[in-house]
Design a protein around this motif. Structure first.
Motif, PDB file in Angstrom:
ATOM      1  N   LYS A 342       0.813  -1.219   0.000  1.00  0.00           N
ATOM      2  CA  LYS A 342       0.000   0.000   0.000  1.00  0.00           C
ATOM      3  C   LYS A 342       0.845   1.267   0.000  1.00  0.00           C
ATOM      4  O   LYS A 342       0.354   2.348  -0.318  1.00  0.00           O
ATOM      5  N   TYR A 343       2.137   1.155   0.358  1.00  0.00           N
ATOM      6  CA  TYR A 343       3.011   2.316   0.333  1.00  0.00           C
ATOM      7  C   TYR A 343       3.918   2.345  -0.911  1.00  0.00           C
ATOM      8  O   TYR A 343       4.823   3.173  -1.004  1.00  0.00           O
ATOM      9  N   LYS A 344       3.655   1.451  -1.857  1.00  0.00           N
ATOM     10  CA  LYS A 344       4.449   1.424  -3.084  1.00  0.00           C
ATOM     11  C   LYS A 344       3.668   1.908  -4.299  1.00  0.00           C
ATOM     12  O   LYS A 344       4.257   2.251  -5.317  1.00  0.00           O
ATOM     13  N   ASN A 345       2.353   1.909  -4.204  1.00  0.00           N
ATOM     14  CA  ASN A 345       1.525   2.268  -5.353  1.00  0.00           C
ATOM     15  C   ASN A 345       1.081   3.728  -5.268  1.00  0.00           C
ATOM     16  O   ASN A 345       0.654   4.187  -4.213  1.00  0.00           O
ATOM     17  N   LYS A 349       3.373   8.376  -3.305  1.00  0.00           N
ATOM     18  CA  LYS A 349       4.083   7.421  -2.449  1.00  0.00           C
ATOM     19  C   LYS A 349       5.432   7.055  -3.050  1.00  0.00           C
ATOM     20  O   LYS A 349       6.426   6.902  -2.332  1.00  0.00           O
ATOM     21  N   ARG A 350       5.472   6.935  -4.376  1.00  0.00           N
ATOM     22  CA  ARG A 350       6.749   6.611  -5.020  1.00  0.00           C
ATOM     23  C   ARG A 350       7.734   7.775  -4.896  1.00  0.00           C
ATOM     24  O   ARG A 350       8.928   7.558  -4.673  1.00  0.00           O
ATOM     25  N   ILE A 351       7.258   8.992  -5.039  1.00  0.00           N
ATOM     26  CA  ILE A 351       8.138  10.164  -4.900  1.00  0.00           C
ATOM     27  C   ILE A 351       8.687  10.252  -3.483  1.00  0.00           C
ATOM     28  O   ILE A 351       9.880  10.500  -3.266  1.00  0.00           O
ATOM     29  N   THR A 352       7.812  10.049  -2.495  1.00  0.00           N
ATOM     30  CA  THR A 352       8.241  10.132  -1.097  1.00  0.00           C
ATOM     31  C   THR A 352       9.290   9.073  -0.787  1.00  0.00           C
ATOM     32  O   THR A 352      10.301   9.358  -0.122  1.00  0.00           O
ATOM     33  N   ARG A 353       9.080   7.848  -1.276  1.00  0.00           N
ATOM     34  CA  ARG A 353      10.058   6.781  -1.041  1.00  0.00           C
ATOM     35  C   ARG A 353      11.375   7.098  -1.744  1.00  0.00           C
ATOM     36  O   ARG A 353      12.461   6.831  -1.219  1.00  0.00           O
ATOM     37  N   TYR A 392       8.616  11.659   5.036  1.00  0.00           N
ATOM     38  CA  TYR A 392       7.209  11.301   5.228  1.00  0.00           C
ATOM     39  C   TYR A 392       6.424  12.381   5.961  1.00  0.00           C
ATOM     40  O   TYR A 392       5.191  12.316   6.020  1.00  0.00           O
ATOM     41  N   SER A 393       7.111  13.413   6.477  1.00  0.00           N
ATOM     42  CA  SER A 393       6.395  14.602   6.943  1.00  0.00           C
ATOM     43  C   SER A 393       5.681  15.260   5.767  1.00  0.00           C
ATOM     44  O   SER A 393       4.568  15.776   5.900  1.00  0.00           O
ATOM     45  N   MET A 394       6.331  15.252   4.622  1.00  0.00           N
ATOM     46  CA  MET A 394       5.683  15.790   3.420  1.00  0.00           C
ATOM     47  C   MET A 394       4.450  14.973   3.075  1.00  0.00           C
ATOM     48  O   MET A 394       3.362  15.519   2.847  1.00  0.00           O
ATOM     49  N   ARG A 395       4.608  13.659   3.056  1.00  0.00           N
ATOM     50  CA  ARG A 395       3.491  12.779   2.709  1.00  0.00           C
ATOM     51  C   ARG A 395       2.322  12.976   3.673  1.00  0.00           C
ATOM     52  O   ARG A 395       1.148  12.968   3.273  1.00  0.00           O
TER      53      ARG A 395
END
Length: 489
Positions: A342-345, A349-353, A392-395
């Motif tokens: 759920k954190y890859k799609n 989420k991809r930009i944050t990772r 992940y503060s951004m996310r």
């Protein structure tokens, strides 16, 4: 081969000054080539940078005494009137025509009117001036004649001619489709292979095999998404997209560069390379020296391929998180959560990772030896928490994350009045820190908690027990005391 296709070779002088294809597949020349730019062609968009690059390549080939310098492919459609319309190759043909004009040769090709006057008027004049400045340096008549002769007699194009317009477009599309897969890392491969002319065949084959054995899709991602973006972000620049127009960042320092900075970096690389090849690391019981740094210039040729393999392996190790394999990120609970499907799609989420992984890659590049000690690992684990909170503060604070949001956040240009916290350039901070402890101190000062009222994420499951992979990344905000109730007003 389809009998409507004719193949040939055209020397630049023959094509533009004599209106002929030098030699076709049957061995004979093809006379009276009336080259035209059809109305459906795009405007002339090459800039002075492209023109100067072409001149550099020609000059380099001439200095290297290359008997033949192939400058690309020209696709022509011969219409019913006998006119040869340019389907592909217009940009080079116009630029070569301007170059010959600078050398007092007058191609008939330049007499025709160009479509798309807005681009053409500016680029033709600007590129002509740029090339004129370059050729003016050949003030000696002999040198000027040598340059002209090399361009006319040694620079050549592969020519494809067809009388079927749809076939011409089909061939053009197939060329472009193949070309897309080459950009940008395969263009760099070709460039750096040309810089390996002093390497024996066996070693060259080994280097090429090492490159080809890497997953090419992942290799493209390494350059496009990680190394290119890091090089820009470290300098405080926004990163766009790595294309054939900005791959200069990865061309590096050649053997011919003798500027003081070039000598410094070549000397540092040569020292590390020589030491690593000696018995000293084994005898002294020390690790080998890392000859690469992301923010340093690349040494062209063979070192480029070793550079690519080096960072390919480090990134793979960072993203592996195996408990038993690798040296850097091992069995980390935060990464386990981020690895949930759920954190890859999704784009955001991809930009944050990516932001998280690039921060780790830069940290490891700067502060971690190939085989980190316990102290190195402990520092890395502490930094990983800060890098996670930062990315992940951004996310957590935005409902939708795209590249514009991310770049504003990285550059620290998010509006303070918007209430967004932790937006700063972590990459510059890593680069400007002299030690892990100094970096961690800066991160502790800059990274602040998020309040529940500012969250755009569901806080379910953040109070779950410690014994499993946590289903909500905000759990770690709470665990490390970066999630607090709203301040009382």
């Amino acid at each position: 081969m389809n009998n409507r296709l004719k193949l040939g070779i055209a020397k630049i002088g023959d094509l533009l000054l004599e209106d002929k294809i030098t030699k076709t597949e049957d061995g004979d020349p093809l006379e009276k080539i009336n080259l035209k730019i059809p109305e459906y062609q795009r405007p002339y968009k090459w800039t002075a940078k492209n023109a100067n690059q072409l001149f550099d390549d020609i000059e380099e080939a001439m200095i290297a005494n290359k008997e033949v310098y192939r400058v690309g492919t020209l696709i022509l459609h011969r219409d019913e009137t006998g006119v040869y319309n340019i389907v592909d190759g217009q940009q080079r043909i116009i630029t070569f025509s301007l170059l010959l004009n600078c050398l007092d040769r007058k191609p008939f090709f330049l007499e025709q009117e160009l479509i798309g006057k807005q681009y053409n008027l500016h680029n033709v004049k600007n590129n002509y001036r740029a090339l004129e400045r370059r050729t003016d340096k050949f003030s000696n008549e002999k040198d000027r004649n040598n340059l002209t002769e090399y361009i006319c007699k040694h620079c050549e194009l592969i020519v494809v001619i067809t009388e079927d317009l749809s076939e011409a477009f089909q061939f053009f599309d197939s060329q472009n489709a193949r070309g897309k897969s080459l950009y940008p890392h395969d263009l760099l491969k070709a460039y750096h292979l040309r810089e390996m002319n002093n390497i024996d065949v066996t070693e060259t084959e080994r280097i090429v095999k090492m490159w080809e054995d890497l997953d090419q899709k992942n290799l493209a991602v390494l350059f496009n998404e990680y190394l290119y973006r890091l090089k820009e972000w470290v300098k405080g620049n926004r990163s766009k997209e790595l294309t054939e127009h900005n791959i200069d960042l990865f061309k590096g320092i050649t053997a011919r560069d003798n500027y003081p900075y070039a000598k410094y970096y070549k000397g540092a690389f040569a020292y590390a390379d020589e030491l690593n090849r000696s018995h000293m690391p084994f005898v002294m019981g020390v690790q080998q020296l890392n000859p690469f740094q992301i923010n340093a210039p690349i040494i062209a040729g063979k070192p480029f391929f070793e550079y690519a393999k080096h960072y390919f392996d480090i990134l793979a190790d960072i993203q592996n998180n195996s408990k038993y394999e690798g040296y850097f990120i091992n069995d980390n609970s935060i990464v386990k959560t981020l690895n949930l499907r759920k954190y890859k799609n999704g784009v955001g989420k991809r930009i944050t990772r990516l932001m998280f992984d690039t921060a780790l890659l830069l940290y490891i590049d700067r502060f971690c030896p190939a085989k980190p000690s316990k102290a190195d690992t402990e520092y890395l684990d502490q930094f990983l928490v800060f890098a996670f909170i930062w990315a992940y503060s951004m996310r957590a604070q935005y409902r939708n994350v795209g590249w514009q949001v991310a770049q504003n956040y990285i550059m620290g240009t998010v509006s303070k009045s918007s209430g967004i916290v932790n937006g700063f350039n972590i990459y510059k901070i890593i680069f400007e820190s002299d030690s892990p402890s100094a970096l961690l101190s800066k991160m502790a000062d800059l990274t602040v908690p998020i309040y529940y009222s500012d969250l755009k994420e569901n806080t379910a499951d953040i109070d779950e027990v410690e014994e499993k992979v946590h289903q909500n990344y905000l759990y770690y905000f709470k665990k490390y005391k970066f999630l607090e109730k709203t301040e009382e007003k």
